[in-house]
Design a protein around this motif. Structure first.
Motif, PDB file in Angstrom:
ATOM      1  N   SER A 213       0.918  -1.155   0.070  1.00 56.61           N
ATOM      2  CA  SER A 213       0.085  -0.144  -0.060  1.00 56.61           C
ATOM      3  C   SER A 213       0.982   1.183   0.038  1.00 56.61           C
ATOM      4  O   SER A 213       0.537   2.216  -0.689  1.00 56.61           O
ATOM      5  CB  SER A 213      -1.122  -0.039   1.197  1.00 56.61           C
ATOM      6  N   ARG A 214       1.912   1.196   0.710  1.00 60.50           N
ATOM      7  CA  ARG A 214       2.804   2.519   0.864  1.00 60.50           C
ATOM      8  C   ARG A 214       3.404   2.506  -0.405  1.00 60.50           C
ATOM      9  O   ARG A 214       3.739   3.764  -1.048  1.00 60.50           O
ATOM     10  CB  ARG A 214       3.730   2.242   1.994  1.00 60.50           C
ATOM     11  N   ASP A 217       1.109   4.153  -3.000  1.00 58.84           N
ATOM     12  CA  ASP A 217       1.141   5.473  -2.753  1.00 58.84           C
ATOM     13  C   ASP A 217       2.455   6.359  -3.080  1.00 58.84           C
ATOM     14  O   ASP A 217       2.245   7.454  -3.574  1.00 58.84           O
ATOM     15  CB  ASP A 217       1.050   5.870  -1.170  1.00 58.84           C
ATOM     16  N   THR A 357      -3.521   3.257   8.318  1.00 54.96           N
ATOM     17  CA  THR A 357      -2.667   3.329   7.178  1.00 54.96           C
ATOM     18  C   THR A 357      -3.485   3.539   5.725  1.00 54.96           C
ATOM     19  O   THR A 357      -3.267   4.205   4.961  1.00 54.96           O
ATOM     20  CB  THR A 357      -1.790   2.270   7.112  1.00 54.96           C
ATOM     21  N   THR A 361      -3.857   6.634   3.234  1.00 53.47           N
ATOM     22  CA  THR A 361      -3.432   6.399   1.579  1.00 53.47           C
ATOM     23  C   THR A 361      -4.618   6.957   0.969  1.00 53.47           C
ATOM     24  O   THR A 361      -4.415   7.181  -0.413  1.00 53.47           O
ATOM     25  CB  THR A 361      -3.139   5.074   1.497  1.00 53.47           C
ATOM     26  N   LYS A 452      -0.715  10.608  -1.257  1.00 53.78           N
ATOM     27  CA  LYS A 452      -0.649  11.507  -0.014  1.00 53.78           C
ATOM     28  C   LYS A 452       0.567  12.372   0.033  1.00 53.78           C
ATOM     29  O   LYS A 452       1.805  11.863   0.419  1.00 53.78           O
ATOM     30  CB  LYS A 452      -0.811  10.651   1.107  1.00 53.78           C
TER      31      LYS A 452
END
Length: 456
Positions: A213-214, A217, A357, A361, A452
């Motif tokens: 997920s990071r 992003d 989290t 995001t 983000k």
């Protein structure tokens, strides 16, 4: 990570610079002769296997001494000119899957058919074996592959002068290049960016899924940086970036200048809102909760949508939205102005961090995590103070199941209590609600424009 470079090179081919860097790209021959029947191809559609390699030799020796080479990041980029959309489907590196037999390749020993983590295919038989494995698992025709290593990714970021990100909480992770980041909006250089996208134990629940997920992003933020006026209007910055991309890429020998031109034509019509990131539906593996099993039938349904070009760009203009509630105009909500505290009312460790989290995001502001006091509601509930109903509904609409309830004791910060009915996030329910992307897949996804970047 490599999809960023691929998409950007495609977008910039129209500037006439790709021909100048093509000869710098490493190419590998792929032999399809002994594969047998392959999945059928949809005319006009391009499916590209993208690999972030964890090879530790040469310039990458500083990042550890692990033997062999496996995909640190693995995804399929589905480019659909007809839909003017691109979908990047991430495959968790911890996935336990059935793998086909592969012949030896160069210094690779090959393998017998067996069940193991998906990266073993690349370690045993190179990219060719990984390609064969992915096709056998997904029934998606892969047209090309693109791979980049740690050093190449770092150089791409440095060529841009860094990438601005919002870091919700301080990060310290000695296993990711001794990463040490403070909370807040900041510009990451190449080394920091590499540590950020590789970090697991220092963020969230420490899983590969939250790391994906990071990474998604960050890819969105990097695309925003490259497509900003400053980068595109600076020949020096542009040429430096494209040069770093070329030096770091390895592709199959079928990915020619002409093919890149075809991708460029397709990608010129694709906006950031139409580049989606999805992760294969999954859950803990029955034999090892630290590993991942693909969730059926959702995973097969997703791959069928990719194989038949039924994913991406389908529902963004249909206006239905992804949340509940009746018709009529809904108040527009800016997620960056909504502060959310998440409380874990379940027995699942780290779930509050995971949900926080996920909301971050999607553009919401994190306001901490914890456990609720008193009775836990039977349904996952977003509690809100006076005048905050629209914001609460925007948050609830991101959940597969969730309700809202007013609590006069609250001020501007919303409070989410995650209950036993928690079932994850909806597809493309990006904060303000209503995008409903993913071509109706019902699978959690987000667009590149959701990245983000700013904290305020």
């Amino acid at each position: 990570m490599v999809s960023t470079g691929l998409v950007i090179v495609s977008l910039l081919t129209g500037y006439g610079v790709y021909f100048n860097i093509y000869n710098k790209i490493n190419q590998e021959e792929i032999d399809f002769d002994e594969w047998g029947d392959r999945p059928s191809r949809v005319d006009g559609v391009m499916n590209i296997m993208i690999i972030g390699s964890d090879v530790r030799s040469g310039d990458n020796a500083a990042y550890g001494d692990a033997e062999g080479e496996r995909p640190d990041t693995l995804a399929i980029a589905h480019i659909s000119p007809e839909k003017k959309a691109a979908t990047v489907v991430n495959i968790p590196r911890d996935s336990i899957v059935d793998q086909p037999a592969c012949e030896p390749k160069g210094d690779k020993p090959g393998q017998q058919a067996h069940t193991a983590m998906i990266g073993e295919a690349m370690n045993n038989g190179g990219v060719e074996c990984l390609w064969k494995t992915v096709e056998s698992l997904t029934d998606v025709h892969i047209d090309h592959f693109v791979s980049v290593d740690f050093t190449g990714f770092k150089e791409m970021v440095d060529a841009l002068g860094g990438v601005t990100m919002c870091i919700p909480e301080p990060i310290q992770d000695k296993n990711a290049g001794h990463l040490d980041l403070q909370a807040g909006e900041q510009k990451l250089d190449g080394e920091e960016a590499l540590g950020y996208v590789r970090s697991r134990k220092g963020q969230g629940d420490g899983s590969d899924l939250s790391r994906i997920s990071r990474q998604q992003d960050f890819m969105g933020a990097m695309l925003k940086t490259v497509m900003s006026g400053d980068v595109l209007s600076s020949p020096t910055t542009l040429n430096s970036f494209l040069g770093s991309v070329a030096d770091s890429l390895t592709t199959d020998d079928g990915l020619t200048v002409s093919t890149m031109g075809d991708i460029a034509v397709a990608m010129r019509e694709v906006d950031l809102d139409d580049i989606e990131f999805i992760t294969v539906p999954n859950g803990p593996h029955p034999a090892d909760p630290n590993r991942v099993a693909w969730s059926e039938p959702k995973a097969s349904e997703l791959w069928q949508q990719v194989a038949s070009d039924e994913i991406g760009g389908g529902s963004k203009d249909e206006g239905g939205g992804s949340g509940g509630g009746g018709g009529g105009e809904e108040e527009k909500v800016d997620p960056s102005q909504v502060s959310v505290e998440v409380l874990n009312g379940t027995s699942i460790p780290g779930l509050a961090d995971e949900v926080s989290t996920g909301l971050t995001t999607r553009g919401f502001q994190p306001a901490g995590t914890g456990n609720p006091t008193g009775q836990v509601p039977p349904e996952t509930t977003v509690y809100y103070g006076p005048g905050q109903e629209a914001a609460a509904k925007a948050v609830a609409k991101t959940f597969t199941n969730g309700t809202t309830e007013e609590n006069a004791a609250l001020a501007d910060t919303l409070q989410v209590v995650v209950s036993q009915d928690w079932d994850g996030f909806k597809a493309s329910s990006g904060g303000g609600g209503g995008s409903g992307g993913g071509g109706g897949s019902g699978i959690d996804s987000k667009s590149a424009s959701d990245a983000k970047v700013a904290c305020g």
